[in-house]
Design a protein around this motif. Structure first.
Motif, PDB file in Angstrom:
ATOM      1  N   GLU A 136     -34.507 -28.335  27.810  1.00 47.70           N
ATOM      2  CA  GLU A 136     -34.506 -29.735  28.236  1.00 47.70           C
ATOM      3  C   GLU A 136     -33.980 -29.905  29.663  1.00 47.70           C
ATOM      4  O   GLU A 136     -33.670 -31.005  30.097  1.00 47.70           O
ATOM      5  CB  GLU A 136     -33.663 -30.564  27.266  1.00 47.70           C
ATOM      6  N   TYR A 137     -33.879 -28.790  30.403  1.00 48.57           N
ATOM      7  CA  TYR A 137     -33.464 -28.816  31.812  1.00 48.57           C
ATOM      8  C   TYR A 137     -32.027 -29.296  32.006  1.00 48.57           C
ATOM      9  O   TYR A 137     -31.675 -29.768  33.078  1.00 48.57           O
ATOM     10  CB  TYR A 137     -34.400 -29.709  32.636  1.00 48.57           C
ATOM     11  N   LYS A 138     -31.192 -29.144  31.003  1.00 43.29           N
ATOM     12  CA  LYS A 138     -29.811 -29.597  31.117  1.00 43.29           C
ATOM     13  C   LYS A 138     -28.887 -28.486  31.590  1.00 43.29           C
ATOM     14  O   LYS A 138     -27.743 -28.749  31.977  1.00 43.29           O
ATOM     15  CB  LYS A 138     -29.337 -30.182  29.788  1.00 43.29           C
ATOM     16  N   VAL A 139     -29.336 -27.243  31.523  1.00 47.65           N
ATOM     17  CA  VAL A 139     -28.621 -26.120  32.124  1.00 47.65           C
ATOM     18  C   VAL A 139     -29.627 -25.291  32.912  1.00 47.65           C
ATOM     19  O   VAL A 139     -30.831 -25.341  32.653  1.00 47.65           O
ATOM     20  CB  VAL A 139     -27.897 -25.241  31.071  1.00 47.65           C
ATOM     21  N   ASP A 140     -29.116 -24.520  33.881  1.00 49.14           N
ATOM     22  CA  ASP A 140     -29.997 -23.726  34.748  1.00 49.14           C
ATOM     23  C   ASP A 140     -30.230 -22.323  34.210  1.00 49.14           C
ATOM     24  O   ASP A 140     -31.340 -21.799  34.278  1.00 49.14           O
ATOM     25  CB  ASP A 140     -29.398 -23.643  36.155  1.00 49.14           C
ATOM     26  N   ILE A 141     -29.181 -21.712  33.712  1.00 50.95           N
ATOM     27  CA  ILE A 141     -29.288 -20.396  33.077  1.00 50.95           C
ATOM     28  C   ILE A 141     -28.477 -20.442  31.794  1.00 50.95           C
ATOM     29  O   ILE A 141     -27.588 -21.284  31.640  1.00 50.95           O
ATOM     30  CB  ILE A 141     -28.790 -19.245  33.980  1.00 50.95           C
ATOM     31  N   ALA A 142     -28.783 -19.543  30.875  1.00 46.72           N
ATOM     32  CA  ALA A 142     -28.055 -19.536  29.603  1.00 46.72           C
ATOM     33  C   ALA A 142     -27.853 -18.112  29.112  1.00 46.72           C
ATOM     34  O   ALA A 142     -28.745 -17.269  29.256  1.00 46.72           O
ATOM     35  CB  ALA A 142     -28.800 -20.353  28.555  1.00 46.72           C
ATOM     36  N   PHE A 143     -26.680 -17.848  28.568  1.00 45.73           N
ATOM     37  CA  PHE A 143     -26.399 -16.593  27.886  1.00 45.73           C
ATOM     38  C   PHE A 143     -26.608 -16.847  26.392  1.00 45.73           C
ATOM     39  O   PHE A 143     -25.888 -17.658  25.797  1.00 45.73           O
ATOM     40  CB  PHE A 143     -24.965 -16.141  28.141  1.00 45.73           C
ATOM     41  N   ILE A 144     -27.569 -16.172  25.794  1.00 46.87           N
ATOM     42  CA  ILE A 144     -27.866 -16.367  24.382  1.00 46.87           C
ATOM     43  C   ILE A 144     -27.785 -15.038  23.647  1.00 46.87           C
ATOM     44  O   ILE A 144     -27.851 -13.971  24.265  1.00 46.87           O
ATOM     45  CB  ILE A 144     -29.259 -17.001  24.167  1.00 46.87           C
ATOM     46  N   SER A 145     -27.648 -15.102  22.332  1.00 40.16           N
ATOM     47  CA  SER A 145     -27.606 -13.893  21.501  1.00 40.16           C
ATOM     48  C   SER A 145     -29.004 -13.592  20.999  1.00 40.16           C
ATOM     49  O   SER A 145     -29.622 -14.427  20.334  1.00 40.16           O
ATOM     50  CB  SER A 145     -26.651 -14.091  20.324  1.00 40.16           C
ATOM     51  N   GLY A 146     -29.518 -12.417  21.336  1.00 46.74           N
ATOM     52  CA  GLY A 146     -30.867 -12.025  20.952  1.00 46.74           C
ATOM     53  C   GLY A 146     -31.894 -12.399  22.003  1.00 46.74           C
ATOM     54  O   GLY A 146     -31.615 -13.136  22.951  1.00 46.74           O
ATOM     55  N   GLU A 147     -33.096 -11.885  21.845  1.00 44.80           N
ATOM     56  CA  GLU A 147     -34.196 -12.170  22.776  1.00 44.80           C
ATOM     57  C   GLU A 147     -34.636 -13.626  22.612  1.00 44.80           C
ATOM     58  O   GLU A 147     -34.639 -14.154  21.495  1.00 44.80           O
ATOM     59  CB  GLU A 147     -35.386 -11.243  22.485  1.00 44.80           C
ATOM     60  N   PRO A 148     -35.012 -14.289  23.698  1.00 49.02           N
ATOM     61  CA  PRO A 148     -35.482 -15.676  23.580  1.00 49.02           C
ATOM     62  C   PRO A 148     -36.779 -15.750  22.794  1.00 49.02           C
ATOM     63  O   PRO A 148     -37.653 -14.896  22.930  1.00 49.02           O
ATOM     64  CB  PRO A 148     -35.685 -16.101  25.042  1.00 49.02           C
TER      65      PRO A 148
END
Length: 275
Positions: A136-148
């Motif tokens: 939703e364009y509310k963050v520029d980059i994200a650290f997530i668990s697992g492959e997107p």
């Protein structure tokens, strides 16, 4: 037509609640209601029907929604590009709690050192919620668990995680799975994994931080499944019985991701950063 009114409309439609939309937008509920009425007046028809649990889109609202989403998205893209037209001036970072507990501080310190004039903002949540914020364009980059899982995202960087099952060192462990709150990738994976290896049903208890989870495991309340890096970071490595899961069963790297259509200008730096 005021694009800010469309943004409020989109948020209410997503949340199906004026109250929840107001909380997301940090507006007073009366402000959101007023803006929806203003938009309805300018268009000449009602956009929502009130129902016991909130609101749902009217037929006219259903037709407006995809167009409004597109307009809001385009405006956010333009705003982002103009703010960073010559250089990256503002970077909003989303992170899972697990990554925040292990790597985010050193990452922020290094980025601030290398880009002292760039404003940094951090938001932490579960993989599910942080991914939603990114889409939703509310963050520029994200650290997530697992492959997107979304085709709209690309991986800028990633680090492999060693996933472990942790149990009390001396106590007999009951069939209780202690996990981070709903939406955490390790929560979902852990429940599925325990179903596969055990015929017993596990009661699931959710907590708001990993130190509480590990403390409860140590006390004999149950077991948990999480990255070894968290166990080490919180100094529980010698306090628990630890079983490392095979990589073929627990391939869940921590990935730094961004939108394909909204790649930070410091992309090369982020790709080369050693997580």
């Amino acid at each position: 037509m005021d694009s800010n009114l469309l943004k409020v409309f989109v948020e209410v439609a997503k949340e199906k609640s004026i109250t929840k939309a107001a909380n997301k937008l940090n507006f007073a509920q009366s402000n959101v209601t007023s803006r929806i009425k203003q938009l309805e007046k300018s268009l000449g028809f009602s956009l929502f029907h009130r129902v016991p649990k909130g609101v749902i889109l009217s037929n006219e609202g259903e037709k407006l929604y995809p167009r409004a989403c597109e307009i809001v998205k385009k405006i956010e893209e333009v705003t982002y590009d103009m703010k960073n037209i010559n250089k990256q001036e503002h970077l909003i970072i989303g992170s899972t709690e697990s990554n925040a507990a292990t790597r985010i501080v050193s990452f922020l310190l290094q980025v601030h050192k290398d880009y002292p004039d760039m404003n940094l903002e951090l938001i932490t949540n579960t993989t599910r919620d942080i991914t939603k914020e990114l889409l939703e364009y509310k963050v520029d980059i994200a650290f997530i668990s697992g492959e997107p899982k979304s085709d709209e995202l690309i991986i800028l960087n990633k680090v492999l995680e060693t996933i472990v099952l942790v149990e009390p060192k001396k106590e007999t462990c009951p069939d209780v799975f202690l996990s981070f709150k709903n939406g955490c990738a390790y929560n979902e994976f852990g429940q599925n994994y325990l179903k596969q290896i055990s015929n017993n049903e596990h009661k699931n208890l959710e907590f708001g931080n990993y130190e509480t989870i590990l403390g409860c495991v140590k006390a004999g309340m149950g077991k948990s499944l999480l990255p070894l890096s968290i166990v080490k970071k919180l100094n529980y490595e010698n306090e628990l019985r630890i079983t490392e899961l095979p990589k073929e069963l627990a391939n869940m790297p921590t990935c730094m991701v961004c939108r394909k259509d909204c790649i930070p200008k410091i992309r090369e730096y982020l790709e080369e950063y050693k997580l």
